[in-house]
Design an enzyme around this catalytic site. Sequence first.
Site, PDB file in Angstrom:
ATOM      1  N   ASP A  84     -16.550 -20.215  28.648  1.00 31.86           N
ATOM      2  CA  ASP A  84     -16.703 -21.530  28.069  1.00 31.86           C
ATOM      3  C   ASP A  84     -18.079 -21.831  26.927  1.00 31.86           C
ATOM      4  O   ASP A  84     -18.544 -20.008  27.657  1.00 31.86           O
ATOM      5  CB  ASP A  84     -17.316 -22.623  29.322  1.00 31.86           C
ATOM      6  CG  ASP A  84     -17.426 -23.267  28.774  1.00 31.86           C
ATOM      7  OD1 ASP A  84     -16.788 -24.069  27.564  1.00 31.86           O
ATOM      8  OD2 ASP A  84     -18.562 -24.570  28.835  1.00 31.86           O
ATOM      9  N   HIS A 180     -25.587 -31.312  26.568  1.00 31.61           N
ATOM     10  CA  HIS A 180     -25.646 -30.260  28.140  1.00 31.61           C
ATOM     11  C   HIS A 180     -27.392 -30.682  28.967  1.00 31.61           C
ATOM     12  O   HIS A 180     -27.736 -30.730  28.576  1.00 31.61           O
ATOM     13  CB  HIS A 180     -25.406 -28.822  27.651  1.00 31.61           C
ATOM     14  CG  HIS A 180     -23.823 -28.570  27.088  1.00 31.61           C
ATOM     15  ND1 HIS A 180     -24.302 -28.051  25.262  1.00 31.61           N
ATOM     16  CD2 HIS A 180     -22.554 -28.620  26.826  1.00 31.61           C
ATOM     17  CE1 HIS A 180     -22.572 -28.137  24.731  1.00 31.61           C
ATOM     18  NE2 HIS A 180     -22.039 -28.121  26.520  1.00 31.61           N
ATOM     19  N   GLY A 210     -21.273 -33.937  30.625  1.00 28.31           N
ATOM     20  CA  GLY A 210     -20.383 -34.703  31.953  1.00 28.31           C
ATOM     21  C   GLY A 210     -21.460 -34.922  32.714  1.00 28.31           C
ATOM     22  O   GLY A 210     -21.948 -36.267  33.344  1.00 28.31           O
ATOM     23  N   ASN A 230     -16.507 -31.459  31.353  1.00 25.53           N
ATOM     24  CA  ASN A 230     -17.079 -30.568  31.349  1.00 25.53           C
ATOM     25  C   ASN A 230     -17.873 -30.848  32.452  1.00 25.53           C
ATOM     26  O   ASN A 230     -18.691 -31.731  31.360  1.00 25.53           O
ATOM     27  CB  ASN A 230     -17.449 -30.106  30.375  1.00 25.53           C
ATOM     28  CG  ASN A 230     -15.720 -29.088  29.608  1.00 25.53           C
ATOM     29  OD1 ASN A 230     -14.824 -29.441  29.644  1.00 25.53           O
ATOM     30  ND2 ASN A 230     -16.117 -28.058  28.588  1.00 25.53           N
TER      31      ASN A 230
END
Length: 287
Positions: A84, A180, A210, A230
């Site tokens: 990622d 994030h 998320g 995510n």
Amino acid sequence: MVVKREEIQKLFREAADKGIAVPHFNHSDFWDMSFIVEAAEEQGAPVIIACLPKVIDAIGIEKLGTVAKVVMEKSSIPIVYHLDHCHSVDTCLKAVDHGYNSVMIDAADLPLEENIKAVKKVVDYAHAKGVHVEAEIGQIKSAGEEGYTVESELAALEDAKRLAEETGVDALAVSIGSEHGFYQHTPKLDYALLEKIHGVIRVPLVLHGGSGIPREMVRKAIQKGIRKVNVGTQIRYTYIKTLGETIQNMGAGTHTADIMEAVKIPVKETLKEWIVTCRGEANNGWK
């Protein structure tokens, strides 16, 4: 089971047909990797297990790839192991060579031409070896990052279309207002922009950041075209918080395996909540 690019693409097509999303969970070590697999198998839901380059630096890309390969081979459901937010083309290529079946080359902080060039290099190498590739357009920053405003980082529609078409990338992370980390304000997603991107981009779209987005907002984003969600911070926070509390309650002399047996309960509950969010309360998905 170990899945190649074609099987991963099939998972995304099935998700699109059912109006659901594939859950993506970031792990930090081998313990939480096992928690993710257990939760996925109990729910009968294919998942993407992902690590950040920081985890590679701490543990080693060969060790991670080897353990992930064993985990995938022994799993009764499709498990994808994903790199990622990797900014290095070379690291992405190494991940391909060490058993990762999906990688994300994140060159979104570069000018569009350079982003396309980096993504194309990874795509050409990875596709030849049956590995899935994700890219990003429009920078998805961290919550509270200095100088960051949601409006300034929203994905440009034409840029997204061009990157997807010129690189042949398999999935695209789009900046539609998510961040994030835990949010320091009420999350706000640009659904209108998401619908426009979904209308012209033929590859699966990915929602990063998320953690902290209300479930109903995530479900709406899935309805508007998101095919992968995510989640990282919430998983790690639950893991570390519970670990600290468990050590305090059980004592530092307790065997690690006994401590982790207690820790995995709330972590798996969080994972299962996200699996349900991605497939819908009516279980319009796997299992």
